[in-house]
Design a protein around this motif. Structure first.
Motif, PDB file in Angstrom:
ATOM      1  N   LEU A  41      -4.375  -3.960   6.398  1.00 56.60           N
ATOM      2  CA  LEU A  41      -4.282  -3.732   4.968  1.00 56.60           C
ATOM      3  C   LEU A  41      -5.080  -2.484   4.590  1.00 56.60           C
ATOM      4  O   LEU A  41      -6.122  -2.190   5.168  1.00 56.60           O
ATOM      5  CB  LEU A  41      -4.807  -4.939   4.192  1.00 56.60           C
ATOM      6  CG  LEU A  41      -3.867  -6.138   4.079  1.00 56.60           C
ATOM      7  CD1 LEU A  41      -4.475  -7.192   3.168  1.00 56.60           C
ATOM      8  CD2 LEU A  41      -2.482  -5.739   3.556  1.00 56.60           C
ATOM      9  N   GLU A  42      -4.596  -1.788   3.598  1.00 53.84           N
ATOM     10  CA  GLU A  42      -5.176  -0.516   3.181  1.00 53.84           C
ATOM     11  C   GLU A  42      -6.660  -0.624   2.853  1.00 53.84           C
ATOM     12  O   GLU A  42      -7.437   0.306   3.113  1.00 53.84           O
ATOM     13  CB  GLU A  42      -4.415   0.014   1.957  1.00 53.84           C
ATOM     14  CG  GLU A  42      -4.867   1.368   1.453  1.00 53.84           C
ATOM     15  CD  GLU A  42      -4.621   2.484   2.457  1.00 53.84           C
ATOM     16  OE1 GLU A  42      -5.522   3.333   2.600  1.00 53.84           O
ATOM     17  OE2 GLU A  42      -3.548   2.488   3.093  1.00 53.84           O
ATOM     18  N   ARG A  43      -7.092  -1.759   2.312  1.00 57.08           N
ATOM     19  CA  ARG A  43      -8.495  -1.886   1.917  1.00 57.08           C
ATOM     20  C   ARG A  43      -9.448  -1.848   3.109  1.00 57.08           C
ATOM     21  O   ARG A  43     -10.658  -1.699   2.936  1.00 57.08           O
ATOM     22  CB  ARG A  43      -8.706  -3.173   1.112  1.00 57.08           C
ATOM     23  CG  ARG A  43      -8.630  -4.456   1.896  1.00 57.08           C
ATOM     24  CD  ARG A  43      -9.103  -5.636   1.041  1.00 57.08           C
ATOM     25  NE  ARG A  43      -9.277  -6.839   1.801  1.00 57.08           N
ATOM     26  CZ  ARG A  43      -8.367  -7.807   1.918  1.00 57.08           C
ATOM     27  NH1 ARG A  43      -7.201  -7.695   1.291  1.00 57.08           N
ATOM     28  NH2 ARG A  43      -8.611  -8.892   2.641  1.00 57.08           N
ATOM     29  N   LEU A  44      -8.890  -1.989   4.345  1.00 60.84           N
ATOM     30  CA  LEU A  44      -9.730  -1.948   5.540  1.00 60.84           C
ATOM     31  C   LEU A  44      -9.860  -0.551   6.123  1.00 60.84           C
ATOM     32  O   LEU A  44     -10.566  -0.355   7.119  1.00 60.84           O
ATOM     33  CB  LEU A  44      -9.180  -2.888   6.609  1.00 60.84           C
ATOM     34  CG  LEU A  44      -9.167  -4.380   6.278  1.00 60.84           C
ATOM     35  CD1 LEU A  44      -8.647  -5.181   7.459  1.00 60.84           C
ATOM     36  CD2 LEU A  44     -10.540  -4.870   5.867  1.00 60.84           C
ATOM     37  N   ARG A  45      -9.176   0.443   5.511  1.00 59.32           N
ATOM     38  CA  ARG A  45      -9.266   1.811   6.011  1.00 59.32           C
ATOM     39  C   ARG A  45     -10.740   2.252   5.998  1.00 59.32           C
ATOM     40  O   ARG A  45     -11.438   2.115   5.000  1.00 59.32           O
ATOM     41  CB  ARG A  45      -8.420   2.747   5.161  1.00 59.32           C
ATOM     42  CG  ARG A  45      -8.313   4.164   5.722  1.00 59.32           C
ATOM     43  CD  ARG A  45      -7.564   5.055   4.752  1.00 59.32           C
ATOM     44  NE  ARG A  45      -6.168   4.713   4.630  1.00 59.32           N
ATOM     45  CZ  ARG A  45      -5.189   5.207   5.379  1.00 59.32           C
ATOM     46  NH1 ARG A  45      -5.478   6.067   6.357  1.00 59.32           N
ATOM     47  NH2 ARG A  45      -3.924   4.843   5.166  1.00 59.32           N
ATOM     48  N   GLY A  46     -11.201   2.771   7.115  1.00 59.69           N
ATOM     49  CA  GLY A  46     -12.588   3.180   7.237  1.00 59.69           C
ATOM     50  C   GLY A  46     -13.485   2.105   7.816  1.00 59.69           C
ATOM     51  O   GLY A  46     -14.578   2.406   8.308  1.00 59.69           O
ATOM     52  N   ALA A  47     -13.012   0.856   7.757  1.00 61.05           N
ATOM     53  CA  ALA A  47     -13.789  -0.246   8.319  1.00 61.05           C
ATOM     54  C   ALA A  47     -13.164  -0.783   9.596  1.00 61.05           C
ATOM     55  O   ALA A  47     -13.857  -1.231  10.507  1.00 61.05           O
ATOM     56  CB  ALA A  47     -13.925  -1.378   7.296  1.00 61.05           C
ATOM     57  N   VAL A  48     -11.839  -0.743   9.662  1.00 61.32           N
ATOM     58  CA  VAL A  48     -11.090  -1.207  10.834  1.00 61.32           C
ATOM     59  C   VAL A  48     -10.164  -0.084  11.263  1.00 61.32           C
ATOM     60  O   VAL A  48      -9.376   0.429  10.457  1.00 61.32           O
ATOM     61  CB  VAL A  48     -10.283  -2.480  10.500  1.00 61.32           C
ATOM     62  CG1 VAL A  48      -9.372  -2.845  11.660  1.00 61.32           C
ATOM     63  CG2 VAL A  48     -11.220  -3.639  10.180  1.00 61.32           C
TER      64      VAL A  48
END
Length: 273
Positions: A15-22
């Motif tokens: 999911l887009e909200r995980l960009r930078g974290a995953v």
């Protein structure tokens, strides 16, 4: 390390909200969808073992597809897994009511003698568009007895749990057909409008209000490693358990002794939701 159960990402996409974290090859906003089967297994992998179940009307975000399987994030508790793509539909109206009895039927017509379409479990959610006699009319067609539905949250999670007394134990189960310990706790609390994770370790971690065993009250949760029960009073609890293979009452003192002697898991304490 992130918890796979609540990480909305496959090897290919997140999911887009995980960009930078995953770190994944691709990201997506996801597609909103709704479960349209009475009950569906949420699996660790396509055609893999069941981890939890979702009921009719459960809202999800579809993240990825592989063959006949779709990877989703359950919007209620964030639990992620694979389910059969044929059990999902997009573009449905939001639910207005929930099944407030152990189980009910959807009928072809507003007539109990005219044949049923499917059975639904306690906690299933429905979009009701109107009424016809003693029946609720559903947005996708079909009719459900009004007396089996509610558009308001329940008031007492213990009363909700007691509706499922005698339900057979099923690992990962969340329905009247079969339920496990954390499924029972989640079903009872969710019916009362309270957030509750899906597995007992998640529930224990999410509930920080610790209560001494001597001060236990109705509705408090008792936790063991790998197990959860709900107090019905100061000396009795209700739980879905492998000992009776059902949802059953048990004395708290007796349960503490039995579980300790069996070596089934250390007692972790009491939490008040």
């Amino acid at each position: 390390m992130s918890d796979r159960r609540t990480t909305p990402a496959t090897d290919r996409i997140a999911l887009e909200r995980l960009r930078g974290a995953v770190d994944r090859p691709a990201y997506t906003a996801g597609r909103p969808a709704t479960v349209i089967a009475p009950v569906v297994d949420l699996c660790a992998a396509p055609d893999g073992p069941r981890e939890r179940q979702l009921l009719f009307g459960a809202p999800v975000t579809a993240v990825d597809t592989e063959g006949a399987w779709t990877f989703v994030e359950a919007r209620d508790d964030g639990y992620c897994g694979w389910l059969n793509s044929g059990t999902l539909a997009e573009g449905l109206p939001p639910a207005t009511h929930r099944v407030a009895v152990p189980a009910t039927h959807v009928y072809h017509h507003p007539d109990i003698k005219n044949g049923e379409v499917m059975s639904l479990s306690l906690g299933a959610r429905l979009a009701v568009t109107g009424t016809e006699g003693r029946f609720a009319c559903l947005s996708g067609g079909g009719f459900v007895p009004l007396v089996h539905l509610s558009d308001q949250p329940a008031g007492d999670p213990v009363e909700v749990a007691e509706l499922l007394l005698g339900t057979p134990y099923l690992w990962g189960g969340n329905s009247r057909s079969g339920i496990d310990c954390s499924g029972l706790a989640q079903t009872a609390l969710r019916a009362c409008g309270r957030n509750c994770p899906g597995d007992s370790d998640q529930q224990f971690a999410a509930m920080s209000h610790e209560v001494p065993l001597a001060e236990i009250q109705r509705g408090d949760l008792l936790f063991w490693r790998g197990h959860v029960a709900m107090a019905t009073g100061p000396d009795r609890m209700i739980h879905a358990n492998g000992h009776t293979m059902s949802v059953a009452y048990e004395g708290i003192t007796a349960a503490l002794t039995r579980i300790e002697s069996a070596g089934d898991g250390a007692f972790l304490g009491v939490r008040r939701p």
